[in-house]
Design a protein around this motif. Structure first.
Motif, PDB file in Angstrom:
ATOM      1  N   GLN A   1       0.823  -1.206   0.000  1.00  0.00           N
ATOM      2  CA  GLN A   1       0.000   0.000   0.000  1.00  0.00           C
ATOM      3  C   GLN A   1       0.862   1.264   0.000  1.00  0.00           C
ATOM      4  OE1 GLN A   1      -3.222   0.334  -0.444  1.00  0.00           O
ATOM      5  NE2 GLN A   1      -3.583  -1.867  -0.580  1.00  0.00           N
ATOM      6  N   ARG A   2       1.998   1.231   0.711  1.00  0.00           N
ATOM      7  CA  ARG A   2       2.918   2.379   0.672  1.00  0.00           C
ATOM      8  C   ARG A   2       3.413   2.599  -0.751  1.00  0.00           C
ATOM      9  NH1 ARG A   2       5.329  -0.038   5.138  1.00  0.00           N
ATOM     10  NH2 ARG A   2       7.251  -0.507   4.017  1.00  0.00           N
ATOM     11  N   ALA A   3       3.799   1.522  -1.408  1.00  0.00           N
ATOM     12  CA  ALA A   3       4.334   1.635  -2.758  1.00  0.00           C
ATOM     13  C   ALA A   3       3.287   2.169  -3.734  1.00  0.00           C
ATOM     14  CB  ALA A   3       4.849   0.269  -3.231  1.00  0.00           C
TER      15      ALA A   3
ATOM     16  N   ALA B   1       3.676   5.550  -5.931  1.00  0.00           N
ATOM     17  CA  ALA B   1       3.633   5.497  -7.390  1.00  0.00           C
ATOM     18  C   ALA B   1       2.477   6.314  -7.945  1.00  0.00           C
ATOM     19  CB  ALA B   1       3.540   4.048  -7.857  1.00  0.00           C
ATOM     20  N   ARG B   2       1.332   6.281  -7.258  1.00  0.00           N
ATOM     21  CA  ARG B   2       0.194   7.097  -7.706  1.00  0.00           C
ATOM     22  C   ARG B   2       0.499   8.580  -7.584  1.00  0.00           C
ATOM     23  NH1 ARG B   2      -3.746   3.058  -4.588  1.00  0.00           N
ATOM     24  NH2 ARG B   2      -4.336   1.697  -6.320  1.00  0.00           N
ATOM     25  N   GLY B   3       1.405   8.904  -6.666  1.00  0.00           N
ATOM     26  CA  GLY B   3       1.795  10.297  -6.507  1.00  0.00           C
ATOM     27  C   GLY B   3       2.800  10.761  -7.541  1.00  0.00           C
ATOM     28  N   GLY B   4       3.201   9.870  -8.441  1.00  0.00           N
ATOM     29  CA  GLY B   4       4.091  10.259  -9.530  1.00  0.00           C
ATOM     30  C   GLY B   4       5.547   9.886  -9.341  1.00  0.00           C
ATOM     31  N   LEU B   5       5.888   9.210  -8.247  1.00  0.00           N
ATOM     32  CA  LEU B   5       7.282   8.828  -8.018  1.00  0.00           C
ATOM     33  C   LEU B   5       7.663   7.705  -8.987  1.00  0.00           C
ATOM     34  CD1 LEU B   5       9.355   9.853  -5.917  1.00  0.00           C
ATOM     35  CD2 LEU B   5       8.882   7.792  -4.582  1.00  0.00           C
ATOM     36  N   ALA B   6       8.853   7.777  -9.532  1.00  0.00           N
ATOM     37  CA  ALA B   6       9.347   6.746 -10.438  1.00  0.00           C
ATOM     38  C   ALA B   6       9.413   5.409  -9.715  1.00  0.00           C
ATOM     39  CB  ALA B   6      10.727   7.135 -10.965  1.00  0.00           C
ATOM     40  N   TYR B   7       9.286   4.335 -10.468  1.00  0.00           N
ATOM     41  CA  TYR B   7       9.226   3.009  -9.858  1.00  0.00           C
ATOM     42  C   TYR B   7      10.471   2.693  -9.031  1.00  0.00           C
ATOM     43  CZ  TYR B   7       5.130   1.929 -12.759  1.00  0.00           C
ATOM     44  OH  TYR B   7       3.894   1.923 -13.344  1.00  0.00           O
ATOM     45  N   ALA B   8      11.642   3.051  -9.532  1.00  0.00           N
ATOM     46  CA  ALA B   8      12.878   2.770  -8.797  1.00  0.00           C
ATOM     47  C   ALA B   8      12.898   3.524  -7.466  1.00  0.00           C
ATOM     48  CB  ALA B   8      14.094   3.145  -9.641  1.00  0.00           C
ATOM     49  N   GLU B   9      12.478   4.778  -7.493  1.00  0.00           N
ATOM     50  CA  GLU B   9      12.420   5.564  -6.258  1.00  0.00           C
ATOM     51  C   GLU B   9      11.330   5.032  -5.329  1.00  0.00           C
ATOM     52  OE1 GLU B   9      13.130  10.030  -6.766  1.00  0.00           O
ATOM     53  OE2 GLU B   9      12.416   9.404  -8.749  1.00  0.00           O
ATOM     54  N   THR B  10      10.214   4.645  -5.909  1.00  0.00           N
ATOM     55  CA  THR B  10       9.134   4.060  -5.109  1.00  0.00           C
ATOM     56  C   THR B  10       9.639   2.838  -4.361  1.00  0.00           C
ATOM     57  OG1 THR B  10       7.344   4.843  -6.535  1.00  0.00           O
ATOM     58  CG2 THR B  10       6.911   2.865  -5.248  1.00  0.00           C
TER      59      THR B  10
ATOM     60  N   ALA C   1      12.685   2.087  -3.438  1.00  0.00           N
ATOM     61  CA  ALA C   1      13.633   2.459  -2.392  1.00  0.00           C
ATOM     62  C   ALA C   1      12.925   3.071  -1.188  1.00  0.00           C
ATOM     63  CB  ALA C   1      14.667   3.439  -2.954  1.00  0.00           C
ATOM     64  N   VAL C   2      12.008   3.979  -1.431  1.00  0.00           N
ATOM     65  CA  VAL C   2      11.327   4.670  -0.334  1.00  0.00           C
ATOM     66  C   VAL C   2      10.390   3.731   0.424  1.00  0.00           C
ATOM     67  CG1 VAL C   2       9.724   6.537   0.246  1.00  0.00           C
ATOM     68  CG2 VAL C   2      11.508   6.905  -1.472  1.00  0.00           C
ATOM     69  N   ALA C   3       9.727   2.829  -0.308  1.00  0.00           N
ATOM     70  CA  ALA C   3       8.754   1.936   0.323  1.00  0.00           C
ATOM     71  C   ALA C   3       9.410   0.787   1.076  1.00  0.00           C
ATOM     72  CB  ALA C   3       7.797   1.381  -0.722  1.00  0.00           C
TER      73      ALA C   3
ATOM     74  N   GLN D   1      13.791  -2.262  -7.731  1.00  0.00           N
ATOM     75  CA  GLN D   1      12.570  -2.196  -8.539  1.00  0.00           C
ATOM     76  C   GLN D   1      12.067  -3.593  -8.909  1.00  0.00           C
ATOM     77  OE1 GLN D   1      12.692   0.625 -11.770  1.00  0.00           O
ATOM     78  NE2 GLN D   1      10.998  -0.363 -12.849  1.00  0.00           N
ATOM     79  N   ALA D   2      12.981  -4.525  -9.148  1.00  0.00           N
ATOM     80  CA  ALA D   2      12.568  -5.886  -9.490  1.00  0.00           C
ATOM     81  C   ALA D   2      11.836  -6.543  -8.330  1.00  0.00           C
ATOM     82  CB  ALA D   2      13.790  -6.711  -9.891  1.00  0.00           C
ATOM     83  N   HIS D   3      12.309  -6.277  -7.116  1.00  0.00           N
ATOM     84  CA  HIS D   3      11.639  -6.801  -5.923  1.00  0.00           C
ATOM     85  C   HIS D   3      10.232  -6.222  -5.804  1.00  0.00           C
ATOM     86  CE1 HIS D   3      11.601  -7.031  -1.224  1.00  0.00           C
ATOM     87  NE2 HIS D   3      10.846  -7.972  -1.771  1.00  0.00           N
TER      88      HIS D   3
END
Length: 242
Positions: free
Chosen positions: A191-193, A197-206, A208-210, A215-217
């Motif tokens: 749900q964090r991710a 991502a819905r907020g516009g963060l790139a998948y790789a950054e999403t 890391a932050v989540a 990104q593969a994980h």
């Protein structure tokens, strides 16, 4: 031929931590999106039926809803079992009639009130408030578990900060959330991710932050928990209906 659009709305409930939601409108002509695991349980009404949606470990794929009207209350993680009177793990990945959980006469009376009400959402919320008033206060351990795991802390540190061992934490989690803390942590991380991502963060950054390794994980976990790729979940945004 034209169809009335499907509308979904939600607001904070007067029941602590809960959300009151409604869904109404015409026929859905596009895909029916899955209901994603979120650590919550719902009590919902639709045309003569009161249903309990248990905690999901995987995406739930409802059938097409047509023009059905839904009203529901989504309980904060860990709080529904006190309201329903049953351990959460007994309802894991299930949708059951409220009469299977409550005494049938009590469930029937509430269903009749909902069916007759001009504002069934108000009736459902009032019933939940009345039941909550007669329930024990929320267990602070459970709130700590949700907050700690949602912040990305480990299960070991969560248990240590709460002053319990891992076995007790697992047992309490099964009763409150429907599954152990490892699964709860995965669901909350998902749900964090999605929110990032819905907020516009790139998948790789999403990722890391989540709290994912990479990104593969993130991609693997999303596919395992929802059955579809992350990109499909983001546009259009699915709404919970059960």
């Amino acid at each position: 031929m034209s169809f009335e659009p499907v509308t979904y709305a939600e607001r904070p409930s007067r029941v602590t931590g809960a959300v009151l939601w409604t869904r109404a409108g015409g026929v859905e002509t596009g895909p029916v999106y899955p209901v994603l695991p979120d650590g919550c349980m719902d009590l919902l009404w639709t045309g003569g039926r009161l249903l309990v949606a248990g905690p999901d470990t995987r995406a739930y794929r409802p059938e097409s809803h047509g023009a059905a009207r839904y009203v529901g209350i989504r309980f904060y993680p860990g709080t529904a079992p006190a309201f329903l009177g049953v351990p959460a793990h007994e309802l894991r990945d299930r949708r059951v009639d409220l009469a299977d959980v409550w005494p049938s006469a009590e469930a029937r009376r509430l269903t009749e009130r909902m069916d007759a009400a001009r504002d069934p959402a108000a009736v459902l919320e009032s019933a939940a408030l009345a039941r909550a008033d007669g329930s024990p206060p929320p267990d602070p351990l459970l709130a700590h578990v949700v907050k700690s795991l949602d912040a990305g802390r480990s299960i070991a540190s969560t248990a240590e900060e709460a002053g319990v061992n891992a076995r007790l934490l697992h047992r309490r989690s099964l009763a409150a959330f429907g599954y152990g803390p490892k699964t709860l942590a995965r669901v909350l991380r998902l749900q964090r991710a999605l929110a990032l991502a819905r907020g516009g963060l790139a998948y790789a950054e999403t990722a890391a932050v989540a709290g994912f390794a990479d990104q593969a994980h993130l991609a693997r976990d999303v596919k395992e928990l929802t059955g579809v790729p992350l990109s499909r979940l983001l546009s259009p945004r699915p709404v919970r209906t059960e």
